[in-house]
Design an enzyme around this catalytic site. Sequence first.
Site, PDB file in Angstrom:
ATOM      1  N   GLU A 194       0.831  -1.208   0.000  1.00  0.00           N
ATOM      2  CA  GLU A 194       0.000   0.000   0.000  1.00  0.00           C
ATOM      3  C   GLU A 194       0.865   1.258   0.000  1.00  0.00           C
ATOM      4  O   GLU A 194       2.029   1.228   0.362  1.00  0.00           O
ATOM      5  CB  GLU A 194      -0.949   0.020   1.208  1.00  0.00           C
ATOM      6  N   GLU A 241       4.475  -0.754   1.786  1.00  0.00           N
ATOM      7  CA  GLU A 241       4.676  -0.988   0.348  1.00  0.00           C
ATOM      8  C   GLU A 241       4.524  -2.453  -0.050  1.00  0.00           C
ATOM      9  O   GLU A 241       4.421  -2.769  -1.224  1.00  0.00           O
ATOM     10  CB  GLU A 241       6.069  -0.529  -0.128  1.00  0.00           C
TER      11      GLU A 241
END
Length: 351
Positions: free
Chosen positions: A176, A319
């Site tokens: 994300e 991430e």
Amino acid sequence: MNDQKLTATIDRILLPDREAIEAAERHLNNLTKPPGSLGKLEDIARQAAGITGELTPDLSTRAVIVMAGDHGVCEEGVSAFPSEVTPQMVYNFLSGGAAVNVLARQANADVFCVDVGVNADLSHSKLLGRKVRYGTANMTRESAMKKEEAVAAIIAGIDTVEELYNQGYRMFATGEMGIGNTTASAALCAVLANMPIEEAVGLGTGIDEARRQHKINVVNRAIDRNRPDSADAIDTLAKVGGLEIAGLVGVILGAAALRCPVIVDGFISSAAALVASKITPRSVPYMLGSHLSHEQGHGQLLQAVGLSPIIHMDMRLGEGTGAVLCFHFVDAALLIMREMATFESAGVSQG
């Protein structure tokens, strides 16, 4: 239409294949080692068998899905970084320069970045554009999004997994990007895991203790203002969650419906896993907890979902970085199943 697709996806999520799990257990116990001596690798092997229905599934084609969205609550000064970093980092992902890209290349995985709610107009040949709205609203003043928008973002995640599955991908990792998303994740933890807000709120991207106390106050105000229903995960997601978090809920549910393992990254991804687990507990056996984040509250959050982290590396980047590292452990578990000698084949006496 979105509600119907969500219901249909949930209905397709089945319990793991018990016969495959038992076959994996028998095979593991017949390998040249004391029973259970490979610990979590054996757990992963059994879980992979139960998910796929195969003793040694081919999970070599795998994708990291990075969902991106902005948060209106950043107006309250909860992050060390400005919201402009979200679109800037999206382009970094797309050009292959972020940490998750580096680690994915090492793991022979492909990174796909999805714009589900970035507060900017983005254009790139590799971007998957599934924007529901331009960022969430400031949840201290109103609901972060409408319930139908939360469902639309979940569907964006499901659609992304289905699209990649049709291209041959069989294992997924969650990632994300969204400045302010640890604030939304802490709020979800407080409501859905009944976690004290002081324990759910951490330092995020690197704020100091004074800013953390302010962040605690912001989460309190958001919950008091919106009064999310703890018995309704989607209501809670809409009121105090995030678009990229909702997208990851869809990734998890979509992977489970297709009988694919999904490796859950850190604090934000685990908040999405919490929501997915509340929507249907049948999704949990398809998840692998990757790592224990350095972010405060992540351990309690994983316990609330029912996950155990594979590694502990003091990471807090997000991430999908921790999830990508765990592709290697899945590979190791499956290689053990494929290549390790049995007592009979090696001519070794069994205890």
